[in-house]
Design a protein around this motif. Structure first.
Motif, short mmCIF file in Angstrom:
data_model
loop_
_atom_site.label_atom_id
_atom_site.label_comp_id
_atom_site.label_asym_id
_atom_site.label_seq_id
_atom_site.Cartn_x
_atom_site.Cartn_y
_atom_site.Cartn_z
N SER A 113 0.83 -1.20 0.00
CA SER A 113 0.00 0.00 0.00
C SER A 113 0.87 1.26 0.00
N ARG A 164 -4.37 9.40 3.04
CA ARG A 164 -5.45 9.69 2.09
C ARG A 164 -5.61 11.18 1.85
N GLU A 165 -5.62 12.00 2.92
CA GLU A 165 -5.85 13.44 2.73
C GLU A 165 -4.71 14.09 1.94
N ALA A 214 -2.80 12.39 -0.33
CA ALA A 214 -2.95 11.88 -1.70
C ALA A 214 -4.03 12.65 -2.45
N ASP A 215 -5.14 12.92 -1.78
CA ASP A 215 -6.23 13.66 -2.42
C ASP A 215 -5.78 15.07 -2.80
#
Length: 120
Positions: free
Chosen positions: A2, A7-8, A10-11
């Motif tokens: 992974s 996530r934040e 990457a976004d």
């Protein structure tokens, strides 16, 4: 395996890259220093985490800058997983090398995206 990128982050990276690719060349050229500064600080932090000397990130132009940013966001996230970031911030803040440590990557990327959108 992974991704080490939260996530934040990457976004926000995706948003920055998408916005960058929409910019006219003259605007991208004028905004390169904003992005290049973050790229260099990420590289410096990663070098510091590996007890290596910081090296200048080469200026390869606006077509490659987002690739450099993406690689260094991944490297930085791998070097400083979320659980270690508070210790890193303290360690780096006490270091004598120039530059500001990257402690909130999602916010830094958001500021860049906003700067690209506003042309500031």
């Amino acid at each position: 395996m992974s991704s080490p990128v939260p996530r934040e982050v990457a976004d926000e990276l995706t948003r920055v890259v998408e916005r960058w690719h929409q910019l006219p060349l003259d605007h991208a050229l004028s905004r390169m220093p904003l992005v290049a500064d973050l790229v260099q600080r990420l590289a410096d932090d990663v070098a510091d985490s590996r007890s290596r000397a910081a090296m200048p990130v080469p200026d390869l132009g606006p077509a490659v800058l987002m690739d450099q940013l993406t690689v260094l966001v991944h490297d930085h996230s791998a070097a400083f997983p979320p659980a270690s970031r508070n210790g890193h911030a303290t360690r780096t803040a006490l270091a004598t090398r120039p530059g500001t440590p990257v402690t909130d990557l999602a916010s830094e990327l958001s500021d860049i995206r906003k700067g690209l959108a506003l042309g500031i």
